[in-house]
Design an enzyme around this catalytic site. Structure first.
Site, PDB file in Angstrom:
ATOM      1  N   HIS A 165     -64.745  47.703 -81.191  1.00  0.00           N
ATOM      2  CA  HIS A 165     -65.477  48.862 -81.697  1.00  0.00           C
ATOM      3  C   HIS A 165     -66.792  48.433 -82.340  1.00  0.00           C
ATOM      4  O   HIS A 165     -66.830  47.487 -83.118  1.00  0.00           O
ATOM      5  CB  HIS A 165     -64.654  49.602 -82.754  1.00  0.00           C
ATOM      6  CG  HIS A 165     -63.504  50.379 -82.206  1.00  0.00           C
ATOM      7  ND1 HIS A 165     -62.397  49.788 -81.640  1.00  0.00           N
ATOM      8  CD2 HIS A 165     -63.292  51.727 -82.156  1.00  0.00           C
ATOM      9  CE1 HIS A 165     -61.552  50.734 -81.256  1.00  0.00           C
ATOM     10  NE2 HIS A 165     -62.056  51.906 -81.563  1.00  0.00           N
ATOM     11  N   ASN A 197     -62.539  39.529 -83.238  1.00  0.00           N
ATOM     12  CA  ASN A 197     -62.332  40.968 -83.368  1.00  0.00           C
ATOM     13  C   ASN A 197     -61.118  41.293 -84.223  1.00  0.00           C
ATOM     14  O   ASN A 197     -61.155  42.230 -85.034  1.00  0.00           O
ATOM     15  CB  ASN A 197     -62.176  41.599 -81.977  1.00  0.00           C
ATOM     16  CG  ASN A 197     -61.905  43.088 -82.046  1.00  0.00           C
ATOM     17  OD1 ASN A 197     -62.611  43.835 -82.705  1.00  0.00           O
ATOM     18  ND2 ASN A 197     -60.853  43.520 -81.359  1.00  0.00           N
TER      19      ASN A 197
END
Length: 343
Positions: A165, A197
């Site tokens: 994201h 991440n």
């Protein structure tokens, strides 16, 4: 009510068009073929006598009745749902890049790809709504992006990268629809999973949220970078990155940046810029190791950040507060399910 604190824009299409047009122009002949032939002496042609004027037509009586309303003036309108003025509420201190031809969605605004995303975080905006959870969301292809330029779910399948994201889902938990919108692939970039991440980058995102405990307003701009590296053999610099998808069409960034602006609410502001490699980062590495001058990010990205502010008046964020990532006891490391990997 859908979240109103996130904006997504992208650029590059205009620059690409200019570059391609310049290329094709250079491929044209330097001496264009003349399409107008020189005039020649034409033979004399007798001019016929003018025809007699036609008789006037009979007058038709005008119809009686109400006068039709005048046609409305022609006005330029943005795409459906676009609220250009609202974006200025998200980024009151200036946009990083051009915002023309903007698509709009209820949760955030965007063009084709997340070259940069902008958020306005406050303590209130981060409050969780009842029943909101990322387990209720799923990754989706963005219906507002033309199919030719759209990232597909299949492009990430077995790619070896997480669907990372750009706007964190945890920043948009006021309503479920707000969180759902962060799962559009137009808000996603390929990121290394374990060690980045799911770990250091996630801790960094949490650091941005914790700033709202000290500052009234926190503005965060995030985006990908493609930075050069020096070849050990010929000592020259190259930009090299992987491309995933079938056919390959999604570039894997070499780095990601965040530019953070904080405001105590009284004009007392500070700013910090950070560039992190898209690779495994040990949790013990201090966040300050990735702090860079704001001009370095601007030069690498081609953007200008918070241009409406007097930069010399802004404090150094890491001198105004402690820039430190906090490793959560329930770290995402080793719990891939929470990170929703692409594999």
């Amino acid at each position: 009510m859908v979240v109103r604190n996130v904006a997504i824009f992208t650029g590059g299409a205009v620059l690409g068009a200019v570059a391609m047009s310049t290329y094709f122009k250079s491929k044209q002949d330097t001496k264009p073929v003349t399409l107008i032939t020189p005039p020649t002496q034409a033979p004399a042609v007798p001019v016929p006598a003018p025809a007699p004027a036609p008789a006037p037509l009979p007058q038709v009586p005008a119809k009686t009745g109400p006068t039709p309303p005048p046609a409305p003036p022609v006005t330029a309108r943005p795409p459906p749902g676009t609220s250009v003025g609202y974006a200025h509420k998200i980024m009151p201190h200036g946009f990083p890049g051009p915002v023309n031809d903007v698509f709009a969605r209820e949760g955030y605004r965007q063009l084709r790809h997340p070259n940069w995303v902008a958020e306005h975080l406050t303590a209130d905006s981060l409050k969780a709504g009842d029943g909101v959870g990322r387990g209720n969301s799923q990754f989706m292809e963005d219906p507002t992006v033309p199919d030719l330029y759209k990232a597909k779910l299949a492009d990430y399948f077995r790619s070896g990268y997480d669907r990372g994201h750009m706007v964190p889902a945890a920043d948009c938990k006021s309503t479920q629809s707000s969180m759902d919108e962060t799962f559009y692939l137009s808000n996603i970039a390929p990121q290394v999973g374990t060690g980045f991440n799911r770990d250091y980058w996630a801790h960094f995102e949490n650091f941005c949220r914790t700033l709202t405990k000290k500052y009234s307003n926190v503005y965060v701009i995030t985006g990908p970078l493609y930075l050069p590296y020096q070849d050990p053999v010929d000592q020259k610099y190259y930009v090299k990155h992987e491309v995933i998808g079938n056919p390959p069409n999604i570039a894997v960034p070499t780095h990601f940046y965040k530019v953070i602006l904080t405001d105590r609410g009284n004009g007392d502001m500070s700013m910090g810029a950070f560039v992190l490699p898209n690779n495994t980062i040990q949790n013990g590495v201090p966040l300050t190791a990735f702090q860079v001058p704001i001009e370095a990010v601007e030069k690498a990205s081609g953007l200008r950040f918070f241009e409406k502010l007097e930069r010399r008046a802004l404090k150094n964020l890491c001198k105004d507060t402690e820039c430190k990532v906090v490793i959560h006891p329930k770290s995402l490391k080793g719990n891939e399910k929470l990170a929703l990997p692409a594999q």
